[in-house]
Design a protein around this motif. Sequence first.
Motif, mmCIF file in Angstrom:
data_model
loop_
_atom_site.group_PDB
_atom_site.id
_atom_site.type_symbol
_atom_site.label_atom_id
_atom_site.label_comp_id
_atom_site.label_asym_id
_atom_site.label_seq_id
_atom_site.Cartn_x
_atom_site.Cartn_y
_atom_site.Cartn_z
ATOM 1 N N SER A 1 0.848 -1.191 0.000
ATOM 2 C CA SER A 1 0.000 0.000 0.000
ATOM 3 C C SER A 1 0.882 1.238 0.000
ATOM 4 O O SER A 1 2.087 1.150 -0.181
ATOM 5 N N SER A 2 0.289 2.349 0.263
ATOM 6 C CA SER A 2 1.060 3.593 0.329
ATOM 7 C C SER A 2 1.439 3.942 1.764
ATOM 8 O O SER A 2 1.917 5.035 2.037
ATOM 9 N N ALA A 3 1.260 2.991 2.679
ATOM 10 C CA ALA A 3 1.592 3.226 4.088
ATOM 11 C C ALA A 3 3.096 3.431 4.250
ATOM 12 O O ALA A 3 3.899 2.872 3.518
ATOM 13 N N ALA A 4 3.452 4.238 5.241
ATOM 14 C CA ALA A 4 4.865 4.458 5.551
ATOM 15 C C ALA A 4 5.417 3.223 6.256
ATOM 16 O O ALA A 4 4.707 2.582 7.033
ATOM 17 N N PRO A 5 6.676 2.891 6.017
ATOM 18 C CA PRO A 5 7.268 1.745 6.718
ATOM 19 C C PRO A 5 7.494 2.075 8.189
ATOM 20 O O PRO A 5 7.799 3.217 8.535
ATOM 21 N N SER A 6 7.343 1.076 9.022
ATOM 22 C CA SER A 6 7.566 1.247 10.451
ATOM 23 C C SER A 6 9.061 1.226 10.755
ATOM 24 O O SER A 6 9.877 0.810 9.923
ATOM 25 N N ALA A 7 9.407 1.644 11.955
ATOM 26 C CA ALA A 7 10.804 1.581 12.389
ATOM 27 C C ALA A 7 11.288 0.133 12.376
ATOM 28 O O ALA A 7 12.435 -0.135 12.005
ATOM 29 N N LEU A 8 10.429 -0.796 12.772
ATOM 30 C CA LEU A 8 10.793 -2.212 12.754
ATOM 31 C C LEU A 8 11.078 -2.671 11.328
ATOM 32 O O LEU A 8 12.056 -3.383 11.076
ATOM 33 N N CYS A 9 10.239 -2.254 10.394
ATOM 34 C CA CYS A 9 10.450 -2.605 8.985
ATOM 35 C C CYS A 9 11.823 -2.127 8.529
ATOM 36 O O CYS A 9 12.597 -2.894 7.953
ATOM 37 N N CYS A 10 12.137 -0.877 8.786
ATOM 38 C CA CYS A 10 13.427 -0.326 8.352
ATOM 39 C C CYS A 10 14.587 -1.069 9.012
ATOM 40 O O CYS A 10 15.601 -1.362 8.361
ATOM 41 N N SER A 11 14.429 -1.411 10.268
ATOM 42 C CA SER A 11 15.474 -2.156 10.974
ATOM 43 C C SER A 11 15.685 -3.528 10.342
ATOM 44 O O SER A 11 16.818 -3.970 10.134
ATOM 45 N N LYS A 12 14.598 -4.203 10.036
ATOM 46 C CA LYS A 12 14.693 -5.531 9.418
ATOM 47 C C LYS A 12 15.299 -5.447 8.021
ATOM 48 O O LYS A 12 16.058 -6.331 7.612
ATOM 49 N N LEU A 13 14.992 -4.385 7.279
ATOM 50 C CA LEU A 13 15.603 -4.197 5.965
ATOM 51 C C LEU A 13 17.115 -4.113 6.096
ATOM 52 O O LEU A 13 17.853 -4.712 5.321
#
Length: 103
Positions: free
Chosen positions: A52-64
């Motif tokens: 979707s167009s939702a912003a990534p969470s801090a957890l998402c960015c960390s996992k990336l």
Amino acid sequence: MANPSHRSPSPRLLAAVLVAVLVLLSADRVHVAEAVTCAATELSSCLSAITSSAAPSALCCSKLREQRPCLCGYIKDPNLQQYVTSPNAKRVARTCGVTYPTC
């Protein structure tokens, strides 16, 4: 009934693949001191941002960032490539400050 050899992937599999795509996007920004287990499911926290167009969470960015060493492998995997190279996956990577890898 669809031919079993041409069955569409399940929504959960697609979600896992999308998460893996996000991990691939962070490949060149993180230095990993220990071995990383490449698992697309580690990117499940990025699913809503990729789909979707939702912003990534801090957890998402960390996992990336954690999955950075796996990104080129995900890009080269025919089962994951379409998700990892999608415009939304690239957007999530940019939002997380992760440079998309050149493999």
